[in-house]
Design an enzyme around this catalytic site. Structure first.
Site, PDB file in Angstrom:
ATOM      1  N   GLY A  23      30.687  35.893  38.086  1.00  0.00           N
ATOM      2  CA  GLY A  23      30.511  35.236  36.786  1.00  0.00           C
ATOM      3  C   GLY A  23      30.022  36.279  35.821  1.00  0.00           C
ATOM      4  O   GLY A  23      30.643  37.321  35.662  1.00  0.00           O
ATOM      5  N   CYS A  49      30.737  40.320  43.147  1.00  0.00           N
ATOM      6  CA  CYS A  49      30.904  40.744  41.760  1.00  0.00           C
ATOM      7  C   CYS A  49      29.594  40.608  40.969  1.00  0.00           C
ATOM      8  O   CYS A  49      28.670  41.371  41.227  1.00  0.00           O
ATOM      9  CB  CYS A  49      32.076  39.968  41.146  1.00  0.00           C
ATOM     10  N   ILE A  94      37.925  41.442  39.147  1.00  0.00           N
ATOM     11  CA  ILE A  94      37.926  40.865  37.797  1.00  0.00           C
ATOM     12  C   ILE A  94      36.719  41.422  37.037  1.00  0.00           C
ATOM     13  O   ILE A  94      35.574  41.107  37.374  1.00  0.00           O
ATOM     14  CB  ILE A  94      37.838  39.315  37.848  1.00  0.00           C
ATOM     15  N   ARG A  95      36.973  42.246  36.051  1.00  0.00           N
ATOM     16  CA  ARG A  95      35.876  42.931  35.337  1.00  0.00           C
ATOM     17  C   ARG A  95      34.833  43.407  36.350  1.00  0.00           C
ATOM     18  O   ARG A  95      33.639  43.169  36.225  1.00  0.00           O
ATOM     19  CB  ARG A  95      35.217  41.996  34.312  1.00  0.00           C
ATOM     20  N   HIS A 141      36.367  39.584  44.777  1.00  0.00           N
ATOM     21  CA  HIS A 141      36.150  38.143  44.976  1.00  0.00           C
ATOM     22  C   HIS A 141      36.782  37.646  46.268  1.00  0.00           C
ATOM     23  O   HIS A 141      37.875  37.077  46.236  1.00  0.00           O
ATOM     24  CB  HIS A 141      36.754  37.373  43.789  1.00  0.00           C
ATOM     25  N   ARG A 161      28.297  48.206  36.120  1.00  0.00           N
ATOM     26  CA  ARG A 161      29.034  47.022  35.654  1.00  0.00           C
ATOM     27  C   ARG A 161      30.294  47.436  34.913  1.00  0.00           C
ATOM     28  O   ARG A 161      30.318  48.454  34.232  1.00  0.00           O
ATOM     29  CB  ARG A 161      28.169  46.204  34.687  1.00  0.00           C
ATOM     30  N   GLU A 205      36.187  35.084  47.950  1.00  0.00           N
ATOM     31  CA  GLU A 205      36.335  33.619  47.951  1.00  0.00           C
ATOM     32  C   GLU A 205      37.717  33.172  47.474  1.00  0.00           C
ATOM     33  O   GLU A 205      38.135  32.045  47.733  1.00  0.00           O
ATOM     34  CB  GLU A 205      35.222  32.970  47.101  1.00  0.00           C
TER      35      GLU A 205
END
Ligand code: GLN
Length: 204
Positions: free
Chosen positions: A52, A84, A143-144, A184, A116, A186
């Site tokens: 997130g 993440c 993702i980022r 990720h 980050r 998941e």
């Protein structure tokens, strides 16, 4: 067995699904608790900190007084997977690739230094097949994503990735019962959630 997903912000539902699918594959009965308050932490046997926005997760955790309670349980050995933003939240040292020091609230429980947004912003999100020690080849979605740039103490790198402009960085690491991934899991596999459940059962 009760397990938790820190549910202040981020992809909580995806982790809930991954936990449930993992339990089914292992023939285990679990209850997944969305942890939002300190009391909910007391009886979970493993926890996931989702992806997130790590600054949001950190400041909300601080505000509801979960940060210190969670930190205490993790230091005490609670099996924990941070993905993440979750990995950023667990790290002892955090920097942003653009702004440098962020001063954001972190747990600081794992001996890793993390950067980050190391691979650029949203448009630099990508997927690769990644070899992860002990897990085989996993499809990994970034993702980022952050990059782990240093590990020390008891922490072991589990996966490395070479990326244009970034060079070779660590993208998964383990320190005892703590696992951190820059990607990720998941979204593509139950392997890491199964491993977490096995540590929680004392079988890994
Ligand atoms: N870039 C986000 C952060 O710094 C992490 C992105 C993610 O969790 N997918 O917190």
């Amino acid at each position: 067995m009760k397990v938790g997903v820190l549910a202040l912000q981020g992809d909580v539902e995806e982790h809930e699904h991954a936990f449930k699918a993992a339990a089914k594959e292992l023939g285990l009965t679990i209850e997944v608790v969305r942890v939002r308050r300190t009391e909910q932490l007391s009886d979970v046997r493993a926890i996931v900190i989702p992806g997130g926005e790590s600054t949001t997760i950190g400041s909300l955790a601080n505000r509801v007084k979960l940060l210190d309670a969670l930190k205490e349980r993790i230091i005490d050995g609670l099996p924990t997977l941070g993905t993440c933003a979750g990995a950023i939240f667990m790290a002892r040292e955090v920097k942003d690739s653009v702004v440098g020091e962020t001063g954001q609230p972190i747990l600081g429980v794992m001996d890793i230094a993390i950067v980050r947004n190391a691979f650029g912003r949203q448009r630099d999100s990508f997927e690769v097949d990644l070899n992860v020690d002990g897990f085989g080849t996993l499809r990994a979605v970034f993702i980022r994503a952050p990059a782990i740039v240093k590990v020390w103490g008891d922490t072991k790198p589990l996966a490395k990735l070479r990326y244009p402009r970034v060079g070779e960085v660590i993208v998964a690491a383990q320190e005892n019962a703590m696992l951190a991934t820059a990607f990720h899991p998941e979204l593509t596999t139950t392997a890491m959630h199964k491993y977490l459940l096995e540590i929680a059962r004392g079988k890994a």
